[in-house]
Design an enzyme around this catalytic site. Sequence first.
Site, PDB file in Angstrom:
ATOM      1  CB  VAL A 100      -0.950  -0.172   1.076  1.00  0.00           C
ATOM      2  CG1 VAL A 100      -1.927   1.211   1.194  1.00  0.00           C
ATOM      3  CG2 VAL A 100      -1.529  -1.480   1.364  1.00  0.00           C
ATOM      4  CG  HIS A 104       1.409   1.121   5.771  1.00  0.00           C
ATOM      5  ND1 HIS A 104       1.683   1.567   4.696  1.00  0.00           N
ATOM      6  CD2 HIS A 104       1.594  -0.227   5.786  1.00  0.00           C
ATOM      7  CE1 HIS A 104       1.983   0.582   4.100  1.00  0.00           C
ATOM      8  NE2 HIS A 104       2.127  -0.069   4.738  1.00  0.00           N
TER       9      HIS A 104
HETATM   10  P1  AMP Z   1       2.608  -2.834   3.431  1.00  0.00           P
HETATM   11  O1  AMP Z   1       2.673  -5.045   3.251  1.00  0.00           O
HETATM   12  O2  AMP Z   1       3.722  -2.605   4.428  1.00  0.00           O
HETATM   13  O3  AMP Z   1       2.660  -2.297   2.091  1.00  0.00           O
HETATM   14  O4  AMP Z   1       0.985  -3.191   4.481  1.00  0.00           O
HETATM   15  C1  AMP Z   1      -0.408  -3.503   3.758  1.00  0.00           C
HETATM   16  C2  AMP Z   1      -0.846  -3.980   4.815  1.00  0.00           C
HETATM   17  O5  AMP Z   1      -2.084  -3.589   4.717  1.00  0.00           O
HETATM   18  C3  AMP Z   1      -0.873  -5.854   4.781  1.00  0.00           C
HETATM   19  O6  AMP Z   1      -0.619  -5.948   6.248  1.00  0.00           O
HETATM   20  C4  AMP Z   1      -2.116  -5.590   4.532  1.00  0.00           C
HETATM   21  O7  AMP Z   1      -3.196  -6.697   4.762  1.00  0.00           O
HETATM   22  C5  AMP Z   1      -3.416  -4.946   4.869  1.00  0.00           C
HETATM   23  N1  AMP Z   1      -4.656  -4.071   4.847  1.00  0.00           N
HETATM   24  C6  AMP Z   1      -4.781  -4.118   3.690  1.00  0.00           C
HETATM   25  N2  AMP Z   1      -5.523  -4.360   2.936  1.00  0.00           N
HETATM   26  C7  AMP Z   1      -6.619  -3.506   4.305  1.00  0.00           C
HETATM   27  C8  AMP Z   1      -8.065  -3.755   4.591  1.00  0.00           C
HETATM   28  N3  AMP Z   1      -8.716  -3.336   3.793  1.00  0.00           N
HETATM   29  N4  AMP Z   1      -8.082  -3.024   5.765  1.00  0.00           N
HETATM   30  C9  AMP Z   1      -6.996  -3.326   7.088  1.00  0.00           C
HETATM   31  N5  AMP Z   1      -5.901  -3.600   6.584  1.00  0.00           N
HETATM   32  C10 AMP Z   1      -5.247  -3.812   5.318  1.00  0.00           C
END
Ligand code: AMP
Length: 117
Positions: A100, A104
């Site tokens: 994402v 974050h």
């Molecule tokens: P990253 O891999 O650091 O980009 O982390 C993105 C995180 O967002 C992952 O751990 C996903 O499981 C989480 N994620 C993706 N979609 C959602 C959502 N709709 N609600 C909560 N977490 C999410």
Amino acid sequence: MAYDRDNIFAKILRDEIPSDRVYEDGEFVAFRDIAPSAPVHLIVIPRAEPPTSPAELTDADVGLAGRLVVTASKIAAQQGLAGSGYRLVLNCGEHAGQTVRHLHLHILGGGPLGPVA
Ligand code: AMP
């Protein structure tokens, strides 16, 4: 990389998709990760359109980055993790598995996490 206003976290901020929020203030929102990697797995995000990844942070973002970490520690304490410990993770780019493109921070805890790598 340009910021995509339709990324998943932007949609969560606009309540276009649901999230299990555990914290919010004027600058940050935290919610439970949909695919938890630990018994407690929270994501903390800035509300304002942030850098897309840690690699995009500049000197102008020192305050933002500092408040992000301080806020995460505060949330971890509120979640009862301070005594047992927790991990804060910032993924950056492909090799870290960043999916994402909205800055974050992950809070991981609630049980032994094992080595970082
Ligand atoms: P990253 O891999 O650091 O980009 O982390 C993105 C995180 O967002 C992952 O751990 C996903 O499981 C989480 N994620 C993706 N979609 C959602 C959502 N709709 N609600 C909560 N977490 C999410």
